[in-house]
Write a protein that holds these residues in place. Structure first.
Motif, PDB file in Angstrom:
ATOM      1  N   LEU A 171       0.837  -1.182   0.000  1.00 33.14           N
ATOM      2  CA  LEU A 171       0.000   0.000   0.000  1.00 33.14           C
ATOM      3  C   LEU A 171       0.880   1.244   0.000  1.00 33.14           C
ATOM      4  O   LEU A 171       1.912   1.287   0.647  1.00 33.14           O
ATOM      5  CB  LEU A 171      -0.848  -0.026   1.283  1.00 33.14           C
ATOM      6  N   SER A 172       0.472   2.288  -0.755  1.00 32.94           N
ATOM      7  CA  SER A 172       1.191   3.555  -0.667  1.00 32.94           C
ATOM      8  C   SER A 172       0.177   4.684  -0.797  1.00 32.94           C
ATOM      9  O   SER A 172      -0.974   4.446  -1.167  1.00 32.94           O
ATOM     10  CB  SER A 172       2.259   3.641  -1.758  1.00 32.94           C
ATOM     11  N   ASP A 173       0.633   5.913  -0.534  1.00 31.81           N
ATOM     12  CA  ASP A 173      -0.275   7.056  -0.604  1.00 31.81           C
ATOM     13  C   ASP A 173      -0.546   7.420  -2.052  1.00 31.81           C
ATOM     14  O   ASP A 173       0.338   7.338  -2.901  1.00 31.81           O
ATOM     15  CB  ASP A 173       0.342   8.262   0.124  1.00 31.81           C
ATOM     16  N   LEU A 174      -1.789   7.846  -2.308  1.00 27.62           N
ATOM     17  CA  LEU A 174      -2.153   8.305  -3.644  1.00 27.62           C
ATOM     18  C   LEU A 174      -2.169   9.819  -3.630  1.00 27.62           C
ATOM     19  O   LEU A 174      -2.878  10.424  -2.826  1.00 27.62           O
ATOM     20  CB  LEU A 174      -3.528   7.760  -4.028  1.00 27.62           C
ATOM     21  N   PRO A 175      -1.368  10.481  -4.498  1.00 22.25           N
ATOM     22  CA  PRO A 175      -1.376  11.946  -4.521  1.00 22.25           C
ATOM     23  C   PRO A 175      -2.783  12.463  -4.825  1.00 22.25           C
ATOM     24  O   PRO A 175      -3.454  11.953  -5.727  1.00 22.25           O
ATOM     25  CB  PRO A 175      -0.426  12.296  -5.662  1.00 22.25           C
ATOM     26  N   ALA A 176      -3.248  13.458  -4.072  1.00 18.54           N
ATOM     27  CA  ALA A 176      -4.630  13.910  -4.182  1.00 18.54           C
ATOM     28  C   ALA A 176      -4.877  14.744  -5.430  1.00 18.54           C
ATOM     29  O   ALA A 176      -6.022  14.965  -5.817  1.00 18.54           O
ATOM     30  CB  ALA A 176      -5.011  14.729  -2.949  1.00 18.54           C
ATOM     31  N   ASP A 177      -3.783  15.212  -6.088  1.00 16.53           N
ATOM     32  CA  ASP A 177      -3.941  16.064  -7.267  1.00 16.53           C
ATOM     33  C   ASP A 177      -4.721  15.367  -8.362  1.00 16.53           C
ATOM     34  O   ASP A 177      -4.347  14.293  -8.816  1.00 16.53           O
ATOM     35  CB  ASP A 177      -2.560  16.459  -7.832  1.00 16.53           C
ATOM     36  N   GLY A 178      -5.809  16.002  -8.792  1.00 18.83           N
ATOM     37  CA  GLY A 178      -6.563  15.496  -9.935  1.00 18.83           C
ATOM     38  C   GLY A 178      -7.480  14.343  -9.616  1.00 18.83           C
ATOM     39  O   GLY A 178      -8.128  13.804 -10.497  1.00 18.83           O
ATOM     40  N   VAL A 179      -7.531  13.919  -8.363  1.00 12.70           N
ATOM     41  CA  VAL A 179      -8.411  12.819  -7.997  1.00 12.70           C
ATOM     42  C   VAL A 179      -9.830  13.333  -7.819  1.00 12.70           C
ATOM     43  O   VAL A 179     -10.052  14.358  -7.161  1.00 12.70           O
ATOM     44  CB  VAL A 179      -7.928  12.148  -6.698  1.00 12.70           C
ATOM     45  N   VAL A 180     -10.792  12.636  -8.446  1.00 13.03           N
ATOM     46  CA  VAL A 180     -12.195  13.024  -8.307  1.00 13.03           C
ATOM     47  C   VAL A 180     -12.908  11.942  -7.512  1.00 13.03           C
ATOM     48  O   VAL A 180     -12.736  10.757  -7.772  1.00 13.03           O
ATOM     49  CB  VAL A 180     -12.857  13.177  -9.698  1.00 13.03           C
ATOM     50  N   LYS A 181     -13.699  12.362  -6.499  1.00 11.55           N
ATOM     51  CA  LYS A 181     -14.411  11.394  -5.662  1.00 11.55           C
ATOM     52  C   LYS A 181     -15.912  11.661  -5.705  1.00 11.55           C
ATOM     53  O   LYS A 181     -16.338  12.782  -5.949  1.00 11.55           O
ATOM     54  CB  LYS A 181     -13.937  11.510  -4.201  1.00 11.55           C
ATOM     55  N   THR A 182     -16.690  10.619  -5.437  1.00 15.24           N
ATOM     56  CA  THR A 182     -18.128  10.825  -5.248  1.00 15.24           C
ATOM     57  C   THR A 182     -18.361  11.287  -3.818  1.00 15.24           C
ATOM     58  O   THR A 182     -17.422  11.332  -3.013  1.00 15.24           O
ATOM     59  CB  THR A 182     -18.905   9.529  -5.476  1.00 15.24           C
ATOM     60  N   ASP A 183     -19.614  11.595  -3.494  1.00 13.00           N
ATOM     61  CA  ASP A 183     -19.928  12.044  -2.139  1.00 13.00           C
ATOM     62  C   ASP A 183     -19.598  10.979  -1.108  1.00 13.00           C
ATOM     63  O   ASP A 183     -19.145  11.253  -0.004  1.00 13.00           O
ATOM     64  CB  ASP A 183     -21.418  12.405  -2.043  1.00 13.00           C
ATOM     65  N   SER A 184     -19.832   9.715  -1.498  1.00 14.84           N
ATOM     66  CA  SER A 184     -19.578   8.636  -0.548  1.00 14.84           C
ATOM     67  C   SER A 184     -18.077   8.379  -0.385  1.00 14.84           C
ATOM     68  O   SER A 184     -17.678   7.628   0.499  1.00 14.84           O
ATOM     69  CB  SER A 184     -20.280   7.367  -1.015  1.00 14.84           C
ATOM     70  N   GLY A 185     -17.254   9.002  -1.228  1.00 16.62           N
ATOM     71  CA  GLY A 185     -15.817   8.838  -1.077  1.00 16.62           C
ATOM     72  C   GLY A 185     -15.175   7.918  -2.096  1.00 16.62           C
ATOM     73  O   GLY A 185     -13.957   7.743  -2.102  1.00 16.62           O
ATOM     74  N   LYS A 186     -15.967   7.324  -2.984  1.00 15.21           N
ATOM     75  CA  LYS A 186     -15.401   6.417  -4.001  1.00 15.21           C
ATOM     76  C   LYS A 186     -14.691   7.237  -5.080  1.00 15.21           C
ATOM     77  O   LYS A 186     -15.237   8.214  -5.586  1.00 15.21           O
ATOM     78  CB  LYS A 186     -16.536   5.598  -4.611  1.00 15.21           C
ATOM     79  N   ILE A 187     -13.481   6.828  -5.407  1.00 10.95           N
ATOM     80  CA  ILE A 187     -12.699   7.559  -6.407  1.00 10.95           C
ATOM     81  C   ILE A 187     -13.236   7.238  -7.798  1.00 10.95           C
ATOM     82  O   ILE A 187     -13.402   6.065  -8.161  1.00 10.95           O
ATOM     83  CB  ILE A 187     -11.211   7.172  -6.312  1.00 10.95           C
ATOM     84  N   THR A 188     -13.532   8.267  -8.595  1.00  6.82           N
ATOM     85  CA  THR A 188     -14.035   8.026  -9.947  1.00  6.82           C
ATOM     86  C   THR A 188     -13.013   8.405 -11.002  1.00  6.82           C
ATOM     87  O   THR A 188     -13.169   8.072 -12.160  1.00  6.82           O
ATOM     88  CB  THR A 188     -15.320   8.827 -10.205  1.00  6.82           C
ATOM     89  N   LYS A 189     -11.985   9.126 -10.578  1.00  8.89           N
ATOM     90  CA  LYS A 189     -10.990   9.533 -11.560  1.00  8.89           C
ATOM     91  C   LYS A 189      -9.680   9.750 -10.840  1.00  8.89           C
ATOM     92  O   LYS A 189      -9.655  10.372  -9.772  1.00  8.89           O
ATOM     93  CB  LYS A 189     -11.432  10.830 -12.242  1.00  8.89           C
ATOM     94  N   ALA A 190      -8.599   9.201 -11.381  1.00  5.72           N
ATOM     95  CA  ALA A 190      -7.293   9.438 -10.786  1.00  5.72           C
ATOM     96  C   ALA A 190      -6.286   9.493 -11.914  1.00  5.72           C
ATOM     97  O   ALA A 190      -6.304   8.634 -12.796  1.00  5.72           O
ATOM     98  CB  ALA A 190      -6.935   8.325  -9.803  1.00  5.72           C
ATOM     99  N   PRO A 191      -5.434  10.509 -11.918  1.00  6.47           N
ATOM    100  CA  PRO A 191      -4.476  10.632 -13.020  1.00  6.47           C
ATOM    101  C   PRO A 191      -3.523   9.433 -13.060  1.00  6.47           C
ATOM    102  O   PRO A 191      -3.024   9.000 -12.016  1.00  6.47           O
ATOM    103  CB  PRO A 191      -3.737  11.943 -12.713  1.00  6.47           C
ATOM    104  N   GLY A 192      -3.300   8.913 -14.255  1.00  4.40           N
ATOM    105  CA  GLY A 192      -2.371   7.789 -14.396  1.00  4.40           C
ATOM    106  C   GLY A 192      -3.039   6.436 -14.290  1.00  4.40           C
ATOM    107  O   GLY A 192      -2.405   5.410 -14.477  1.00  4.40           O
TER     108      GLY A 192
END
Lengths: 529, 310
Positions: A171-192
């Motif tokens: 496990l490692s940290d995911l850079p928050a730049d450009g990450v899109v989340k839904t209200d519930s917190g599910k990631i819908t878009k992440a660069p790369g």
């Protein structure tokens, strides 16, 4: 280091070496740019290899790069400059696979190691730890990777909103730049990353065994499409006794035949098998296992008959046609020849698939033209006939071409001498033309035999090796050794790469022994000067 | 009998007399009718050679497009099958065709270039291991590359993890595999041709101050262009038609070559329905190969026979 620069064989210096002229500037620039590209590419490869843990290959890669630099950065080793690219490809893609084939033939044909198997079993057994956190989960692959086969990544949002990315290593940290989340917190878009949709996730069968390791015996597993939990492995490996233990049920598993089976014989064994050396067992199986041996002999004799009959029938037809058109008074020879070679010019896969359709029992052209009702591809003997007919059609133009060439090279004074001695046309053909012809095309006939011996595409595309007897569904009536080996390796639920490789090696020896005769006849070996 | 007859290219068969005396030879008249039976048998041979091709063409233009409606002699003409062929999202023929062209082009050009480099070294330079190298290349050819398919598959399954661009399901990966035998495949043929280019030309260029690279790229490659083109085309045809490795490397429908794709159309329950579409595709992909073949036919025959007829 100094060792490596010596790896390419030192050439005997050619006269041009010492005072060779200076190349133009652009050539020098291009050369060094190309070398720099090689180094950069190798560096990229090395990091990728390091990521995947292939240490041995990094060493090999380093040797290759040093060889390239040693050859191209100096002005020595001129022959090597022309041979090295081909040599690298030859060693990497022809010699190495041969070595691998030989070594695979002495294994049980599995591809993963024992420690990988154990790691997979442990990961697989992860069960939710009471009170551990739940994550919001998106399943992704690296951008640009194929969604069906690319390496899996878990994009996770923790209960505290922290973004993490996990793969099979950890496990490692995911850079928050450009990450899109839904209200519930599910990631819908992440660069790369490319996030898989529900259907793509369902298609990933490897998801069931995928877990992100987080520490000693714990890992993160998916539940459904959008949630993940942290859990603890219920199965642990004990190195001292070489056993697996289920900590919940107390069941102990021991090693047997390259897999873990329950010690007390109760319950199911783990399906995963690992690679293990088995010595000559694969060869022994071919030669002694009653059903395989019987099948092998059956395949082998048909294989020989197929190759021999193919050569004989195509040669006879090709030769008769060559004799037929070998008459100077005949007009339009060029026209006949151009049309007669068409079957040879059409790609083999087209020919095979076309004839397969023509041999169709119900709708095929052959049955409807001849008013027969032969089950060409379903009856063992009819299928053999169908194959020989197809191969005759696609092979006779080759024989026609080479015998035409050979006939034209027979000096006409030989014929005249025969004629003066009173030989008739038939006698001339039998005693003069045929022997000279056979000497000329003999090596090509042997080469043709060796080619047909491994004529995979014809058989595979036309009959697929079938029809199959109900008593033995693994060996077809028109199987060649190579189609049999192919089926062992690439079809069915349990691919047996080891046995397939062993069959490949046997084919090699058979072909080598038969080709030996051909090579002895050709002068090629003596012609090197 | 005159010695001229030894130079006759279309050597006469046993029954015919040499050209120089044939005009007034009574033997000519005696067997004069024999040309007609040759034509008769020739036409039978043509029927045998061409009826499957006629069937393929007629099926490709058959409007019904199924195997049971396909006939040897076409009764009607339509382009429906070609239309379906180009507009079937489940069977992307154009993509397959492009893949085949690309992989055959990469493989063939690489094979020719690497083969030419090796042939130059073996033909023009004298170095330690030259003879052994040539002989081992010959021996390596005896191990048919297809026999290593298991190892190649396992190897490229690993490469898929490391550099996905060259892994399974990629045209580049398959092209790379085809380059494995590049040096051995043509080096003997090419070396033989290179040997026929007079060494004096090299020597003269060297005296004029040309480097080995310059001699190779600007002189030798140009002088040997005919054999390079022929070798390229032979390799191209061979790789275009290659099936075994293509079928295990390219599983994904969009990465397949035309051979693998057409095969997938001919198996299973839909084979009958798809036959017209199949025939149209088969016809289209045969055309370039046949065209290339007819263009280099003479050289291919020459290459086939020079090795043996001596």
């Amino acid at each position: 280091m100094s060792q490596a620069t010596k790896t390419p064989p030192a050439p005997v210096s050619s006269p041009a070496d010492h005072d060779s002229p200076k190349p133009p500037l652009w050539a020098v620039i291009v050369k060094w740019a190309a070398l720099a590209l090689v180094v950069i590419a190798a560096f990229y490869l090395a990091t990728r290899l390091a990521d995947e843990g292939y240490t041995l290959y990094i060493v090999i890669l380093a040797f290759v790069v040093m060889a390239v630099l040693a050859v191209y950065s100096t002005r020595r080793n001129i022959p090597m400059k022309y041979l090295l690219p081909g040599l690298i490809l030859l060693l990497g893609l022809q010699v190495w696979p041969i070595i691998m084939t030989v070594s695979t033939a002495f294994t049980n044909g599995q591809t993963i190691t024992k420690s990988e198997t154990i790691a997979a079993i442990e990961r697989n057994s992860v069960q939710e730890v009471q009170g551990s956190p739940r994550y919001n989960l998106s399943i992704a692959v690296k951008e640009g990777d194929d969604v069906a086969t690319g390496k899996l990544f878990f994009l996770l949002t923790g209960p505290d909103g922290a973004l993490k990315v996990g793969d099979e290593k950890g496990l490692s940290d995911l850079p928050a730049d450009g990450v899109v989340k839904t209200d519930s917190g599910k990631i819908t878009k992440a660069p790369g990353y490319t996030i898989l949709n529900a259907r793509q996730v369902n298609d990933r069968k490897d998801l069931a065994t995928f877990a992100v390791p987080t520490g000693d015996g714990t890992g993160i597993k998916a539940v459904g499409l959008s949630a993940a939990f942290e859990g603890r492995a219920t199965i642990t490996y004990d190195e001292a006794s070489d056993t697996l233990k289920n900590t919940v049920t107390g069941q102990v598993y021991v090693v047997k035949d390259a897999r873990f089976v329950p010690k007390d014989g109760q319950g199911q064994a783990f399906p995963q098998k690992w690679k293990e050396n088995v010595g000559f067992k694969n060869f022994q199986t071919i030669l002694t296992d009653a059903s395989i041996r019987a099948g092998f002999l059956k395949i082998f004799s048909w294989n020989l008959a197929f190759a021999a009959l193919s050569v004989i029938t195509t040669f006879i037809l090709g030769m008769l046609l060559a004799l037929l058109f070998n008459d100077e008074r005949l007009k339009g020879k060029g026209f006949y020849r151009a049309l007669l070679v068409l079957p040879y010019a059409i790609p083999t896969f087209v020919t095979s698939l076309l004839w397969k359709s023509m041999f169709n029992q119900d709708y095929g052209l052959i049955n409807s033209l001849t008013h027969l009702d032969v089950d060409w591809l379903g009856n063992a003997w009819a299928a053999k006939a169908a194959i020989l007919i197809t191969n005759l059609w696609l092979g006779f133009p080759y024989m026609f071409l080479i015998t035409t060439g050979a006939l034209q090279s027979i000096p006409s004074d030989v014929r005249e001498a025969a004629k003066i001695d009173g030989a008739g046309p038939a006698r001339t053909l039998r005693s003069i033309i045929m022997p000279l012809l056979l000497v000329a095309v003999g090596p090509l006939l042997i080469a043709s035999f060796a080619f047909n011996f491994n004529n995979f595409s014809l058989i595979y595309l036309l009959t697929g090796g079938g029809p199959f007897d109900s008593s033995n569904t693994s060996i077809g009536n028109t199987d060649l050794l190579i189609t049999y080996a192919f089926r062992l390796a690439f079809s069915g639920t349990s691919p047996n790469y080891g046995l397939a490789a062993a069959v490949s090696i046997l084919i090699f020896f058979i072909v080598a022994i038969m080709s030996y005769a051909g090579f002895r006849r050709t002068a090629a070996l003596e012609e090197v000067n | 009998m005159s010695t001229e007859s030894t130079s006759v290219t279309d050597a006469p068969s046993a029954v015919s007399p040499p050209r120089s005396t044939s005009a007034k030879n009574p033997a000519r008249r005696r067997s004069g009718g024999s040309v007609w039976w040759r034509h008769g048998l020739g036409i039978v041979a043509l029927i045998w050679a061409l009826f499957p091709i006629l069937f393929l063409i007629s099926a490709a233009f058959n409007p019904a497009g199924t195997l049971n409606s396909a006939e040897l002699i076409p009764k009607s003409f339509s382009l429906t099958n070609f239309d379906t062929l180009f507009n079937d999202p489940a069977r992307p023929f154009t993509t397959w065709f492009k893949n085949s062209m690309l992989v055959a082009f990469i493989g063939a050009s690489g094979q020719v270039f690497i083969g030419a480099c090796a042939a130059y070294a073996f033909s023009r330079m004298r170095f330690k291991g030259r003879r052994a190298g040539l002989l081992s290349l010959l021996l390596l050819q005896m191990f048919p590359a297809v026999l290593t398919f298991v190892a190649l598959y396992l190897m490229f399954a690993k490469i898929s993890d490391i550099v996905p661009a060259f892994g399974l399901n990629t045209v580049l990966g398959l092209g790379l595999v085809y380059l494995g035998g590049a040096m051995g495949a043509n080096v003997w043929l090419l070396k033989g041709y290179f040997d026929t280019v007079p060494r004096e030309l090299d020597e003269a260029a060297k005296v004029d101050g040309a480097s080995h690279a310059r001699i190779f790229f600007t002189m030798i490659l140009r002088l040997t262009m005919p054999i390079l083109v022929t070798t390229f085309m032979i390799s191209f045809i061979g790789l275009f038609s290659e099936f075994l490795l293509a079928s295990i490397f390219l599983q994904d429908v969009n990465s397949q070559t035309v051979g693998v794709g057409l095969y997938s159309m001919s198996i299973g329950n839909e084979a009958n329905r798809l036959f017209g579409q199949f025939a149209a595709g088969a016809l289209l992909c045969s055309i370039p190969v046949v065209a290339i073949y007819l263009a280099v036919q003479k050289q291919i025959v020459g290459g086939l026979t020079t090795g043996s007829v001596k």
